[in-house]
Design a protein around this motif. Structure first.
Motif, PDB file in Angstrom:
ATOM      1  N   LYS A   4       0.844  -1.189   0.000  1.00 12.98           N
ATOM      2  CA  LYS A   4       0.000   0.000   0.000  1.00 12.98           C
ATOM      3  C   LYS A   4       0.880   1.240   0.000  1.00 12.98           C
ATOM      4  O   LYS A   4       1.979   1.236   0.524  1.00 12.98           O
ATOM      5  N   ARG A   5       0.365   2.300  -0.577  1.00 12.87           N
ATOM      6  CA  ARG A   5       1.130   3.519  -0.697  1.00 12.87           C
ATOM      7  C   ARG A   5       0.544   4.604   0.187  1.00 12.87           C
ATOM      8  O   ARG A   5      -0.652   4.835   0.179  1.00 12.87           O
ATOM      9  N   VAL A   6       1.377   5.284   0.939  1.00 16.37           N
ATOM     10  CA  VAL A   6       0.908   6.384   1.769  1.00 16.37           C
ATOM     11  C   VAL A   6       1.226   7.689   1.063  1.00 16.37           C
ATOM     12  O   VAL A   6       2.343   7.923   0.625  1.00 16.37           O
ATOM     13  N   VAL A   7       0.216   8.525   0.907  1.00 16.55           N
ATOM     14  CA  VAL A   7       0.385   9.814   0.277  1.00 16.55           C
ATOM     15  C   VAL A   7       0.704  10.820   1.366  1.00 16.55           C
ATOM     16  O   VAL A   7      -0.128  11.126   2.212  1.00 16.55           O
ATOM     17  N   LEU A   8       1.915  11.357   1.366  1.00 14.78           N
ATOM     18  CA  LEU A   8       2.347  12.224   2.448  1.00 14.78           C
ATOM     19  C   LEU A   8       2.098  13.699   2.156  1.00 14.78           C
ATOM     20  O   LEU A   8       2.154  14.521   3.050  1.00 14.78           O
ATOM     21  N   ALA A   9       1.887  14.046   0.917  1.00 12.03           N
ATOM     22  CA  ALA A   9       1.646  15.444   0.593  1.00 12.03           C
ATOM     23  C   ALA A   9       0.255  15.842   1.032  1.00 12.03           C
ATOM     24  O   ALA A   9      -0.669  15.044   1.046  1.00 12.03           O
ATOM     25  N   SER A  10       0.090  17.119   1.384  1.00 11.58           N
ATOM     26  CA  SER A  10      -1.228  17.623   1.789  1.00 11.58           C
ATOM     27  C   SER A  10      -2.028  17.969   0.547  1.00 11.58           C
ATOM     28  O   SER A  10      -2.370  19.113   0.277  1.00 11.58           O
ATOM     29  N   ALA A  11      -2.360  16.931  -0.227  1.00 10.03           N
ATOM     30  CA  ALA A  11      -3.067  17.129  -1.490  1.00 10.03           C
ATOM     31  C   ALA A  11      -4.555  17.298  -1.248  1.00 10.03           C
ATOM     32  O   ALA A  11      -5.107  16.799  -0.285  1.00 10.03           O
ATOM     33  N   ILE A  12      -5.216  17.966  -2.146  1.00  7.33           N
ATOM     34  CA  ILE A  12      -6.661  18.096  -2.103  1.00  7.33           C
ATOM     35  C   ILE A  12      -7.245  16.921  -2.872  1.00  7.33           C
ATOM     36  O   ILE A  12      -6.829  16.615  -3.974  1.00  7.33           O
ATOM     37  N   GLU A 259       0.851  -5.358   5.415  1.00  6.65           N
ATOM     38  CA  GLU A 259       1.632  -5.554   4.200  1.00  6.65           C
ATOM     39  C   GLU A 259       2.668  -4.461   3.998  1.00  6.65           C
ATOM     40  O   GLU A 259       3.453  -4.505   3.055  1.00  6.65           O
ATOM     41  N   GLY A 260       2.670  -3.487   4.855  1.00 10.83           N
ATOM     42  CA  GLY A 260       3.639  -2.405   4.759  1.00 10.83           C
ATOM     43  C   GLY A 260       3.129  -1.211   3.978  1.00 10.83           C
ATOM     44  O   GLY A 260       2.216  -1.324   3.153  1.00 10.83           O
ATOM     45  N   THR A 278       9.619   0.805   2.429  1.00 10.87           N
ATOM     46  CA  THR A 278       8.426   0.163   2.965  1.00 10.87           C
ATOM     47  C   THR A 278       8.592  -0.054   4.463  1.00 10.87           C
ATOM     48  O   THR A 278       9.576  -0.650   4.912  1.00 10.87           O
ATOM     49  N   LEU A 279       7.626   0.451   5.223  1.00 12.57           N
ATOM     50  CA  LEU A 279       7.656   0.335   6.684  1.00 12.57           C
ATOM     51  C   LEU A 279       6.389  -0.324   7.181  1.00 12.57           C
ATOM     52  O   LEU A 279       5.329  -0.225   6.557  1.00 12.57           O
ATOM     53  N   ALA A 280       6.481  -0.982   8.330  1.00 12.53           N
ATOM     54  CA  ALA A 280       5.292  -1.489   9.000  1.00 12.53           C
ATOM     55  C   ALA A 280       4.422  -0.306   9.413  1.00 12.53           C
ATOM     56  O   ALA A 280       4.928   0.809   9.620  1.00 12.53           O
ATOM     57  N   TYR A 281       3.119  -0.543   9.525  1.00 13.77           N
ATOM     58  CA  TYR A 281       2.193   0.561   9.807  1.00 13.77           C
ATOM     59  C   TYR A 281       2.611   1.431  10.993  1.00 13.77           C
ATOM     60  O   TYR A 281       2.647   2.667  10.852  1.00 13.77           O
ATOM     61  N   PRO A 282       2.954   0.884  12.173  1.00 13.82           N
ATOM     62  CA  PRO A 282       3.317   1.772  13.281  1.00 13.82           C
ATOM     63  C   PRO A 282       4.498   2.685  12.958  1.00 13.82           C
ATOM     64  O   PRO A 282       4.513   3.856  13.346  1.00 13.82           O
ATOM     65  N   ASP A 283       5.486   2.167  12.240  1.00 19.18           N
ATOM     66  CA  ASP A 283       6.651   2.982  11.891  1.00 19.18           C
ATOM     67  C   ASP A 283       6.286   4.039  10.841  1.00 19.18           C
ATOM     68  O   ASP A 283       6.718   5.197  10.943  1.00 19.18           O
ATOM     69  N   ALA A 284       5.505   3.649   9.842  1.00 20.30           N
ATOM     70  CA  ALA A 284       5.072   4.602   8.822  1.00 20.30           C
ATOM     71  C   ALA A 284       4.166   5.665   9.439  1.00 20.30           C
ATOM     72  O   ALA A 284       4.243   6.853   9.085  1.00 20.30           O
ATOM     73  N   LEU A 285       3.314   5.264  10.365  1.00 20.45           N
ATOM     74  CA  LEU A 285       2.417   6.195  11.039  1.00 20.45           C
ATOM     75  C   LEU A 285       3.202   7.218  11.852  1.00 20.45           C
ATOM     76  O   LEU A 285       2.922   8.425  11.797  1.00 20.45           O
ATOM     77  N   LYS A 286       4.187   6.747  12.595  1.00 19.05           N
ATOM     78  CA  LYS A 286       4.990   7.662  13.411  1.00 19.05           C
ATOM     79  C   LYS A 286       5.700   8.680  12.521  1.00 19.05           C
ATOM     80  O   LYS A 286       5.760   9.873  12.842  1.00 19.05           O
ATOM     81  N   MET A 287       6.230   8.215  11.389  1.00 17.01           N
ATOM     82  CA  MET A 287       6.900   9.117  10.459  1.00 17.01           C
ATOM     83  C   MET A 287       5.922  10.150   9.915  1.00 17.01           C
ATOM     84  O   MET A 287       6.207  11.349   9.866  1.00 17.01           O
ATOM     85  N   PHE A 288       4.746   9.689   9.514  1.00 15.20           N
ATOM     86  CA  PHE A 288       3.730  10.579   8.955  1.00 15.20           C
ATOM     87  C   PHE A 288       3.295  11.643   9.962  1.00 15.20           C
ATOM     88  O   PHE A 288       3.194  12.828   9.642  1.00 15.20           O
ATOM     89  N   LEU A 289       3.030  11.232  11.203  1.00 10.94           N
ATOM     90  CA  LEU A 289       2.578  12.172  12.217  1.00 10.94           C
ATOM     91  C   LEU A 289       3.655  13.205  12.541  1.00 10.94           C
ATOM     92  O   LEU A 289       3.354  14.372  12.814  1.00 10.94           O
ATOM     93  N   LYS A 290       4.913  12.803  12.491  1.00 10.41           N
ATOM     94  CA  LYS A 290       6.003  13.761  12.697  1.00 10.41           C
ATOM     95  C   LYS A 290       6.057  14.772  11.547  1.00 10.41           C
ATOM     96  O   LYS A 290       6.211  15.970  11.756  1.00 10.41           O
TER      97      LYS A 290
END
Length: 295
Positions: A4-12, A259-260, A278-290
């Protein structure tokens, strides 16, 4: 299923989340407001010496398309014109509303919105406001998902805040409908847009927003929803309860087939494809929230 892909930009993005929660008093029922439609191709409203007019004109950005134009008139003279965004639709679109946003000046403000339309549709929000010198200026509040938001005096101080939600969370870890987003609040002061989301005066608004979000918590815990937990943890963090929320998420996460998620480095949220990992959800989440300023 693939990664799965996480979109990090503040897109509309397309669609809209509901703002119809008990996050504060509603806009005054008597506020002057008009919305263009097939049956109303042009409109004019007035309040406290300010007149706002709206009509469709040829777009300066896309001459083959039409866009709504706001004209602000004070004492019979036009003090400001603002062109909205073109949608490409045949139906006239755009809204105007006269609202008291900045009680420091002698006149109310005009809120002007227009809708881009299309698959990734959004609302452009402008505020026409008079400065201390009496000169009117256009304050571009920005582009926002769906209907955008609304100006509401949440703390009763006579100054209305723009209430919306953080668009960066939409589609970030899940589908649009599966996602949740924390409440965002902005003040228009001195011709500038200021994020006031974390001011203590708005704790009640955040509590109401959180209560509405938590109606989904049992379901999101039972069938683990990364999109829900991402926004919920951010909202809890604003209220100083981020650690508690994280622990709740981790208990539910233990049975989740992760699945990362692709993530950019913390210092480069809009990185190139070859920089992602590719990160596990908790690691990707922590990065995103930061990256979004919640941790």
């Amino acid at each position: 299923m693939g990664v799965k892909r996480v979109v990090l930009a503040s897109a509309i993005v397309a669609g809209s989340l509901s703002l119809a929660v008990a996050a504060g008093p509603a806009r005054a029922a008597e506020a002057a407001r008009a919305e263009l439609s097939d049956s109303l191709p042009a409109a004019e409203i007035s309040e406290n010496g300010v007149t706002a007019r709206i009509a469709m004109v040829a777009s300066t950005e896309s001459p083959s398309m039409s866009a709504p134009m706001l004209e602000v008139v004070v004492d019979g003279a036009t003090v400001l014109r603002i062109e909205g965004v073109a949608s490409g639709w045949d139906t006239p679109q755009g809204t105007i509303e006269i609202v008291e946003i900045n009680p420091a000046n002698d006149t109310p403000e005009v809120v002007f919105t227009s809708f881009s339309g299309g698959a990734h549709c959004c609302t452009q929000v402008h505020v026409a406001s008079a400065g201390k010198d009496g000169k009117w200026a256009d304050v571009d509040v920005g582009f926002f998902d769906g209907e955008g938001g609304s100006f509401v005096d949440l703390d009763g101080d006579g100054e209305a805040e723009f209430r919306t939600y953080d668009n960066a969370f939409l589609y970030a870890f899940d589908c649009y409908a599966c996602s949740s987003a924390p409440l965002s609040l902005f003040a228009v002061t001195g011709g500038k847009v200021v994020d006031v989301s974390r001011k203590p005066a708005f704790e009640q608004a955040h509590r109401a927003w959180l209560a509405d979000m938590e109606r989904r918590l049992p379901e999101a815990t039972r069938d683990f929803s990364p999109g829900f937990f991402t926004g919920w943890i951010a909202e809890k963090a604003i209220l100083g309860e981020g650690y508690e929320a994280w622990e709740t998420m981790m208990k539910a996460y233990r049975g989740y087939a992760d699945e990362g998620f692709e993530s950019c480095p913390e210092t480069r949220p809009d990185c190139e494809e070859n920089e992602k990992r590719t990160l596990a959800y908790p690691d990707a989440l922590k990065m995103f929230l930061k990256q979004q300023g919640y941790l």
